[in-house]
Motif scaffolding. Structure first.
Motif, mmCIF file in Angstrom:
data_model
loop_
_atom_site.group_PDB
_atom_site.id
_atom_site.type_symbol
_atom_site.label_atom_id
_atom_site.label_comp_id
_atom_site.label_asym_id
_atom_site.label_seq_id
_atom_site.Cartn_x
_atom_site.Cartn_y
_atom_site.Cartn_z
ATOM 1 N N VAL A 1 -5.951 -13.033 54.964
ATOM 2 C CA VAL A 1 -5.188 -12.473 53.847
ATOM 3 C C VAL A 1 -6.103 -12.338 52.627
ATOM 4 N N HIS B 1 -3.216 -7.555 56.053
ATOM 5 C CA HIS B 1 -1.782 -7.817 55.949
ATOM 6 C C HIS B 1 -1.323 -8.745 57.069
ATOM 7 N N HIS B 2 -0.293 -9.545 56.763
ATOM 8 C CA HIS B 2 0.222 -10.542 57.708
ATOM 9 C C HIS B 2 0.596 -9.935 59.063
ATOM 10 N N ASP B 3 1.303 -8.806 59.061
ATOM 11 C CA ASP B 3 1.729 -8.195 60.324
ATOM 12 C C ASP B 3 0.534 -7.872 61.206
#
Length: 158
Positions: A31, A36-38
């Motif tokens: 991050v 991005h997390h996804d």
């Protein structure tokens, strides 16, 4: 997602950095690197599935493959992802014994799981390298693939 895989491979795996990192720590680092997390979760899942492919009881690709040459018929979806150049390169890698039927199928499996709109020969080379790195006993094939990936052409190109 592919950018994250490349980042992880270049910064942890290929550099032989100790990768025994907590998944939360790794996610935080990714991050901070701007991912991005996804996409991070997809990339980590991709790597987990790659590791699972090594287990012969869950992997049909590691079954005792015949020594006879086999012509691989690609599905429509595979042809959409792997253009003629990519498919030809896979055949070339089999001919020079960098890939065998089992590792070829592992590569195709991992390619089909990449969440990217476009996929090119250069991307395929990196997937092959990642797969070979993760398969025990394929150190020579990995070194050969690494040479193919990083070799600079000598002399004038005709």
């Amino acid at each position: 997602m592919f950018d994250i895989l490349m980042y992880l491979f270049e910064n942890f795996i290929h550099s032989e950095t100790e990768i025994r990192v907590d998944q939360d720590e790794l996610t935080d680092e990714l991050v901070r690197a701007g991912f991005h997390h996804d996409e991070i979760y997809k990339a980590l899942s991709w790597l987990e599935k790659l590791a699972a492919l090594q287990e012969s009881d869950t992997n049909p690709y590691l079954a005792n493959m015949s020594a006879m040459p086999v012509t691989r018929i690609f599905t429509h979806e595979e042809e959409m992802r792997l253009d003629v150049e990519c498919r030809g390169f896979l055949m070339f890698l089999e001919q020079i014994k960098v890939l065998d039927a089992s590792t070829r199928e592992m590569v195709i499996d991992r390619v089909m799981e990449i969440d990217a709109m476009e996929f090119c020969l250069e991307d395929l080379k990196w997937v092959v390298l990642m797969v070979l790195f993760n398969v025990p006993g394929k150190e020579n094939a990995y070194a050969q693939m690494e040479d193919l990936l990083f070799e600079e052409p000598e002399g004038p190109l005709h």
